[in-house]
Scaffold this motif. Structure first.
Motif, PDB file in Angstrom:
ATOM      1  N   ALA A   1      13.329  11.052  -4.566  1.00  0.00           N
ATOM      2  CA  ALA A   1      12.694   9.771  -4.207  1.00  0.00           C
ATOM      3  C   ALA A   1      12.321   9.656  -2.705  1.00  0.00           C
ATOM      4  N   TYR A   2      11.362   8.796  -2.242  1.00  0.00           N
ATOM      5  CA  TYR A   2      10.769   8.947  -1.049  1.00  0.00           C
ATOM      6  C   TYR A   2      11.273   7.572  -0.273  1.00  0.00           C
ATOM      7  N   ALA A   3      12.217   7.513   0.727  1.00  0.00           N
ATOM      8  CA  ALA A   3      12.470   6.271   1.399  1.00  0.00           C
ATOM      9  C   ALA A   3      12.227   6.088   2.776  1.00  0.00           C
ATOM     10  N   VAL A   4      11.066   5.224   3.017  1.00  0.00           N
ATOM     11  CA  VAL A   4      10.482   5.069   4.167  1.00  0.00           C
ATOM     12  C   VAL A   4      10.638   3.558   4.793  1.00  0.00           C
ATOM     13  N   THR A   5      10.605   2.660   3.817  1.00  0.00           N
ATOM     14  CA  THR A   5      10.363   1.273   4.158  1.00  0.00           C
ATOM     15  C   THR A   5      11.753   0.646   4.503  1.00  0.00           C
ATOM     16  N   GLU A   6      11.967  -0.280   5.313  1.00  0.00           N
ATOM     17  CA  GLU A   6      13.273  -0.925   5.621  1.00  0.00           C
ATOM     18  C   GLU A   6      13.189  -2.481   5.507  1.00  0.00           C
TER      19      GLU A   6
ATOM     20  N   ALA B   1      11.085  -3.048   8.699  1.00  0.00           N
ATOM     21  CA  ALA B   1       9.710  -2.050   8.718  1.00  0.00           C
ATOM     22  C   ALA B   1       8.902  -1.828   7.531  1.00  0.00           C
ATOM     23  N   GLY B   2       8.094  -2.770   7.189  1.00  0.00           N
ATOM     24  CA  GLY B   2       7.261  -2.466   5.814  1.00  0.00           C
ATOM     25  C   GLY B   2       6.038  -1.903   6.313  1.00  0.00           C
ATOM     26  N   SER B   3       4.678  -2.596   6.231  1.00  0.00           N
ATOM     27  CA  SER B   3       3.531  -2.369   6.592  1.00  0.00           C
ATOM     28  C   SER B   3       3.419  -1.389   8.107  1.00  0.00           C
ATOM     29  N   ASP B   4       4.610  -1.937   8.868  1.00  0.00           N
ATOM     30  CA  ASP B   4       4.635  -1.553  10.369  1.00  0.00           C
ATOM     31  C   ASP B   4       5.741  -0.201  10.404  1.00  0.00           C
TER      32      ASP B   4
ATOM     33  N   TRP C   1      14.379   0.083   1.703  1.00  0.00           N
ATOM     34  CA  TRP C   1      14.340  -0.757   0.764  1.00  0.00           C
ATOM     35  C   TRP C   1      13.105  -0.266  -0.263  1.00  0.00           C
ATOM     36  N   PHE C   2      13.231  -0.554  -1.567  1.00  0.00           N
ATOM     37  CA  PHE C   2      12.084  -0.418  -2.531  1.00  0.00           C
ATOM     38  C   PHE C   2      12.052   1.130  -2.854  1.00  0.00           C
ATOM     39  N   VAL C   3      13.257   1.839  -2.966  1.00  0.00           N
ATOM     40  CA  VAL C   3      13.228   3.204  -2.933  1.00  0.00           C
ATOM     41  C   VAL C   3      12.935   3.628  -4.604  1.00  0.00           C
ATOM     42  N   THR C   4      11.652   3.747  -4.837  1.00  0.00           N
ATOM     43  CA  THR C   4      11.230   4.117  -6.060  1.00  0.00           C
ATOM     44  C   THR C   4      11.974   5.220  -6.771  1.00  0.00           C
ATOM     45  N   THR C   5      12.604   5.241  -7.985  1.00  0.00           N
ATOM     46  CA  THR C   5      13.290   6.258  -8.527  1.00  0.00           C
ATOM     47  C   THR C   5      14.688   6.550  -7.898  1.00  0.00           C
TER      48      THR C   5
ATOM     49  N   GLY D   1      13.857   2.095 -11.301  1.00  0.00           N
ATOM     50  CA  GLY D   1      13.917   1.293 -10.378  1.00  0.00           C
ATOM     51  C   GLY D   1      13.546   1.230  -9.042  1.00  0.00           C
ATOM     52  N   HIS D   2      13.714   0.165  -8.167  1.00  0.00           N
ATOM     53  CA  HIS D   2      13.285   0.479  -6.779  1.00  0.00           C
ATOM     54  C   HIS D   2      14.468  -0.239  -5.961  1.00  0.00           C
ATOM     55  N   PRO D   3      15.445   0.420  -5.741  1.00  0.00           N
ATOM     56  CA  PRO D   3      16.861  -0.139  -5.175  1.00  0.00           C
ATOM     57  C   PRO D   3      16.742  -0.095  -3.525  1.00  0.00           C
TER      58      PRO D   3
ATOM     59  N   ARG E   1      -2.002  -2.954  -5.287  1.00  0.00           N
ATOM     60  CA  ARG E   1      -2.540  -3.782  -4.024  1.00  0.00           C
ATOM     61  C   ARG E   1      -1.514  -3.845  -2.842  1.00  0.00           C
ATOM     62  N   ILE E   2      -0.320  -3.196  -3.066  1.00  0.00           N
ATOM     63  CA  ILE E   2       0.788  -3.634  -2.180  1.00  0.00           C
ATOM     64  C   ILE E   2       1.154  -2.108  -1.829  1.00  0.00           C
ATOM     65  N   TRP E   3       1.864  -1.313  -2.540  1.00  0.00           N
ATOM     66  CA  TRP E   3       2.414  -0.112  -2.141  1.00  0.00           C
ATOM     67  C   TRP E   3       1.494   0.905  -1.578  1.00  0.00           C
ATOM     68  N   GLU E   4       1.962   2.058  -1.090  1.00  0.00           N
ATOM     69  CA  GLU E   4       1.314   2.823  -0.384  1.00  0.00           C
ATOM     70  C   GLU E   4       0.117   2.336   0.603  1.00  0.00           C
ATOM     71  N   GLY E   5       0.573   1.162   1.122  1.00  0.00           N
ATOM     72  CA  GLY E   5      -0.001   0.427   2.329  1.00  0.00           C
ATOM     73  C   GLY E   5      -0.903  -0.837   1.296  1.00  0.00           C
ATOM     74  N   THR E   6      -0.679  -1.954   2.008  1.00  0.00           N
ATOM     75  CA  THR E   6      -1.198  -3.009   1.359  1.00  0.00           C
ATOM     76  C   THR E   6      -2.914  -2.910   1.503  1.00  0.00           C
ATOM     77  N   SER E   7      -3.347  -3.837   0.779  1.00  0.00           N
ATOM     78  CA  SER E   7      -4.830  -4.142   0.867  1.00  0.00           C
ATOM     79  C   SER E   7      -5.212  -4.421   2.282  1.00  0.00           C
ATOM     80  N   GLU E   8      -4.420  -5.134   2.966  1.00  0.00           N
ATOM     81  CA  GLU E   8      -4.772  -5.513   4.418  1.00  0.00           C
ATOM     82  C   GLU E   8      -4.664  -4.433   5.327  1.00  0.00           C
ATOM     83  N   ILE E   9      -3.561  -3.608   4.972  1.00  0.00           N
ATOM     84  CA  ILE E   9      -3.306  -2.181   5.771  1.00  0.00           C
ATOM     85  C   ILE E   9      -4.612  -1.181   5.525  1.00  0.00           C
TER      86      ILE E   9
ATOM     87  N   ARG F   1      -7.596  -2.223   4.797  1.00  0.00           N
ATOM     88  CA  ARG F   1      -8.886  -2.909   5.771  1.00  0.00           C
ATOM     89  C   ARG F   1      -8.671  -2.524   7.078  1.00  0.00           C
ATOM     90  N   LEU F   2      -7.390  -2.539   7.617  1.00  0.00           N
ATOM     91  CA  LEU F   2      -7.177  -2.195   8.941  1.00  0.00           C
ATOM     92  C   LEU F   2      -7.596  -0.826   9.217  1.00  0.00           C
ATOM     93  N   ILE F   3      -7.386  -0.092   8.417  1.00  0.00           N
ATOM     94  CA  ILE F   3      -7.652   1.604   8.537  1.00  0.00           C
ATOM     95  C   ILE F   3      -9.452   1.579   8.578  1.00  0.00           C
TER      96      ILE F   3
HETATM   97  C1  FAD Z   1       7.445  -1.758  -6.734  1.00  0.00           C
HETATM   98  C2  FAD Z   1       7.363  -1.395  -5.323  1.00  0.00           C
HETATM   99  C3  FAD Z   1       7.872   0.144  -5.051  1.00  0.00           C
HETATM  100  C4  FAD Z   1       7.769   0.854  -3.697  1.00  0.00           C
HETATM  101  N1  FAD Z   1       8.224   2.153  -3.650  1.00  0.00           N
HETATM  102  C5  FAD Z   1       8.449   2.409  -2.525  1.00  0.00           C
HETATM  103  C6  FAD Z   1       9.043   3.738  -2.038  1.00  0.00           C
HETATM  104  O1  FAD Z   1       9.342   4.629  -3.082  1.00  0.00           O
HETATM  105  N2  FAD Z   1       9.270   4.230  -1.081  1.00  0.00           N
HETATM  106  C7  FAD Z   1       8.945   3.306   0.233  1.00  0.00           C
HETATM  107  O2  FAD Z   1       9.312   3.534   1.404  1.00  0.00           O
HETATM  108  N3  FAD Z   1       8.477   2.068   0.068  1.00  0.00           N
HETATM  109  C8  FAD Z   1       8.298   1.675  -1.104  1.00  0.00           C
HETATM  110  N4  FAD Z   1       7.684   0.301  -1.410  1.00  0.00           N
HETATM  111  C9  FAD Z   1       7.380  -0.436  -0.112  1.00  0.00           C
HETATM  112  C10 FAD Z   1       5.821  -0.761   0.103  1.00  0.00           C
HETATM  113  O3  FAD Z   1       5.428   0.272   0.523  1.00  0.00           O
HETATM  114  C11 FAD Z   1       5.891  -1.821   0.880  1.00  0.00           C
HETATM  115  O4  FAD Z   1       6.254  -3.138   0.196  1.00  0.00           O
HETATM  116  C12 FAD Z   1       4.575  -2.210   1.571  1.00  0.00           C
HETATM  117  O5  FAD Z   1       4.383  -1.127   2.263  1.00  0.00           O
HETATM  118  C13 FAD Z   1       4.227  -3.462   2.501  1.00  0.00           C
HETATM  119  O6  FAD Z   1       5.585  -3.626   3.084  1.00  0.00           O
HETATM  120  P1  FAD Z   1       6.286  -5.054   3.051  1.00  0.00           P
HETATM  121  O7  FAD Z   1       6.606  -5.202   1.722  1.00  0.00           O
HETATM  122  O8  FAD Z   1       7.481  -4.886   3.980  1.00  0.00           O
HETATM  123  O9  FAD Z   1       5.181  -6.166   3.304  1.00  0.00           O
HETATM  124  P2  FAD Z   1       5.015  -6.715   5.075  1.00  0.00           P
HETATM  125  O10 FAD Z   1       4.565  -5.388   5.693  1.00  0.00           O
HETATM  126  O11 FAD Z   1       6.263  -7.556   5.342  1.00  0.00           O
HETATM  127  O12 FAD Z   1       3.630  -7.407   4.550  1.00  0.00           O
HETATM  128  C14 FAD Z   1       3.305  -8.856   4.157  1.00  0.00           C
HETATM  129  C15 FAD Z   1       2.167  -9.099   4.171  1.00  0.00           C
HETATM  130  O13 FAD Z   1       1.451  -9.112   5.341  1.00  0.00           O
HETATM  131  C16 FAD Z   1       0.314  -8.706   5.476  1.00  0.00           C
HETATM  132  N5  FAD Z   1       0.181  -7.740   6.674  1.00  0.00           N
HETATM  133  C17 FAD Z   1       1.439  -6.958   7.474  1.00  0.00           C
HETATM  134  N6  FAD Z   1       0.715  -6.397   8.419  1.00  0.00           N
HETATM  135  C18 FAD Z   1      -0.343  -6.886   8.661  1.00  0.00           C
HETATM  136  C19 FAD Z   1      -1.756  -6.698   9.707  1.00  0.00           C
HETATM  137  N7  FAD Z   1      -1.236  -5.916  10.679  1.00  0.00           N
HETATM  138  N8  FAD Z   1      -2.658  -7.116   9.369  1.00  0.00           N
HETATM  139  C20 FAD Z   1      -2.853  -8.060   8.090  1.00  0.00           C
HETATM  140  N9  FAD Z   1      -1.941  -8.207   7.391  1.00  0.00           N
HETATM  141  C21 FAD Z   1      -0.830  -7.760   7.451  1.00  0.00           C
HETATM  142  C22 FAD Z   1       0.573  -7.447   4.305  1.00  0.00           C
HETATM  143  O14 FAD Z   1      -0.700  -6.811   3.996  1.00  0.00           O
HETATM  144  C23 FAD Z   1       1.662  -8.137   3.210  1.00  0.00           C
HETATM  145  O15 FAD Z   1       0.374  -8.997   2.493  1.00  0.00           O
HETATM  146  C24 FAD Z   1       7.651  -0.115  -2.689  1.00  0.00           C
HETATM  147  C25 FAD Z   1       7.190  -1.501  -3.061  1.00  0.00           C
HETATM  148  C26 FAD Z   1       7.334  -2.037  -4.287  1.00  0.00           C
HETATM  149  C27 FAD Z   1       6.935  -3.376  -4.415  1.00  0.00           C
END
Ligand code: FAD
Length: 395
Positions: free
Chosen positions: A122-127, A130-133, A155-159, A207-209, A365-373, A375-377
């Motif tokens: 399982a790969y644990a990055v998100t806190e 610290a999500g997108s950032d 957070w969200f540690v898939t598997t 799950g994604h505990p 549209r959320i994991w591995e970088g949201t659509s907004e991230i 777009r930033l790239i």
């Molecule tokens: C089902 C599931 C499984 C996942 N599995 C894993 C996993 O295995 N390992 C892991 O490490 N992570 C995992 N994730 C985490 C996932 O990668 C993050 O949820 C995602 O990167 C977004 O981070 P956040 O949820 O904290 O949202 P935030 O970063 O808080 O973003 C909230 C909103 O703000 C927007 N936003 C943020 N910054 C900007 C910006 N600069 N410009 C414009 N918009 C912005 C985002 O696009 C989003 O719409 C998982 C998430 C889910 C839902």
């Protein structure tokens, strides 16, 4: 410009398609109604069939225990897997690509058994903060007499509910500097606690505990050894590119299945004395879905070919992988919504493929970088590489 497949690629795609049709799709309803969790016998069947048919662990080199597929071959298989709802293919053996950067000892201990289906990562990055950032990661690893002390909550540690080891991204704190680094952490290490295991929108196999790590690790726990302290971001970027191409491919597969089932339904369903397909209000959205699918497929194949070209500019590959993930995931979700509408009330039943895809595709549209991230790239690419370079698919 030529997307014609070799006989070997055609055979691989046909083999993957047969696996999806014969093994995965028949288990979808059982999985959906069980909240995603199949009985152990079914999970073993999926894993064994994938192995027998030579379809697992494709992204790793043969000498490391994988199948050594290039990006195009990976895309062909991922596209077929994307036709499956409830991600039943997750039960296949496979390991994150960063594991191939492990030391010889780590390859033996973690990667090889994972590719054989004997261990699960399982790969644990998100806190929480610290999500997108990912630059805001607060988790740390501090050197101790015996190795490292790891302190973080992920957070969200898939598997994370079933994995027997974790790849954990934290900052090594050294001389006041914070060096992003990946650690390998065995599940039975004292100090690991699952603090929350919430339900999510989809019904998937695992799950994604939220997991708290407050543990002592041996000196050799850094992925890749001491030379890779501080190299976590570089390793992770390679992972992101691969995952984004794979997500794009699976979204294409989802769109193909959505279209196939919706076209079949709308051609046989009659209202007001006509096939509903003959109402343009029904068939025009399907034409839009076909155009979305075609565009996404071309883009994903293009990026896969580019990623296989050793002469290709890696930064451009990164920008275009983001464009592919962005377009394909947004398009697939639109297609699922259109399909639900065409099925009417039946499209709102959990036994309907379109209903399940509408829920499941949302996370792409959320994991591995949201659509907004993404777009930033892409926007950064427009500025740094230039519009013509970013858009030139002929070079
Ligand atoms: C089902 C599931 C499984 C996942 N599995 C894993 C996993 O295995 N390992 C892991 O490490 N992570 C995992 N994730 C985490 C996932 O990668 C993050 O949820 C995602 O990167 C977004 O981070 P956040 O949820 O904290 O949202 P935030 O970063 O808080 O973003 C909230 C909103 O703000 C927007 N936003 C943020 N910054 C900007 C910006 N600069 N410009 C414009 N918009 C912005 C985002 O696009 C989003 O719409 C998982 C998430 C889910 C839902």
């Amino acid at each position: 410009m030529d997307f014609a497949l070799t006989p070997g690629q055609r055979e691989l795609r046909a083999r993957a398609a047969a696996f999806v049709d014969e093994v995965l799709i028949p288990l979808e309803l059982t999985a959906e109604l069980a909240g995603g969790r199949l009985p152990e016998a079914d999970r073993r069947h999926v894993r064994d069939q994938a192995r027998e048919r030579g379809l697992d662990s494709g992204n790793h080199a043969v000498e490391l225990g994988g199948r050594g597929w290039d990006n195009v071959e990976q895309v062909l298989v991922q596209e077929e897997l994307g036709r499956n709802t409830n991600a039943i293919w997750w039960n296949m053996a496979g390991g994150y690509n960063v594991l191939s950067s492990g030391t010889p000892e780590q390859i033996e201990r973690y990667l090889r058994p994972t590719l054989r289906g004997e261990r699960a990562d399982a790969y644990a990055v998100t806190e929480g903060g610290a999500g997108s950032d990912t630059g805001a990661i607060a988790g740390t690893a501090v050197e101790t007499a015996g190795g490292w002390h790891l302190s973080t909550e992920k957070w969200f540690v898939t598997t994370g509910d079933v994995a027997d080891y974790f790849i954990v991204m934290v900052n090594v704190v050294r001389d006041g500097e914070r060096l992003p680094t990946l650690f390998l952490v065995d599940r039975d290490t004292p100090g690991i606690e699952v603090v929350d295991d919430p339900p999510f929108t989809h019904n998937y196999p695992h799950g994604h505990p939220t997991i708290r790590f407050e543990c002592d690790l041996p000196a050799d726990a850094v992925l890749g050894g001491p030379d890779l302290v501080g190299k976590g971001d570089e390793l992770q970027n390679e992972w992101f590119v691969e995952e984004r191409i794979h997500i794009g491919a699976r979204c294409v597969g989802a769109m193909r299945r959505l279209l196939a089932e919706t076209v079949d339904w709308t051609i046989q369903r009659r209202q007001f004395g006509s096939r509903i397909f003959d109402f343009q209000g029904v068939s025009f959205p399907l034409a839009d879905s076909a155009s979305d699918c075609l565009a996404a497929r071309l883009l994903v194949y293009h990026v896969a070919c580019m990623a296989d070209d050793p002469a290709a500019d890696r930064k451009l590959v990164h920008h275009r992988a983001s464009a592919a993930k962005l377009f394909a995931s947004e398009a697939a979700h639109r297609c699922a919504d259109r399909a639900v509408q065409a099925f009417g009330g039946r499209g709102y039943m959990r036994t309907n493929t379109a209903e399940r895809f509408l829920r499941e595709l949302r996370v792409d549209r959320i994991w591995e970088g949201t659509s907004e991230i993404q777009r930033l790239i892409v926007a950064r690419g427009l500025e740094r590489r230039g519009v013509e370079t970013l858009l030139d698919v002929t070079g």
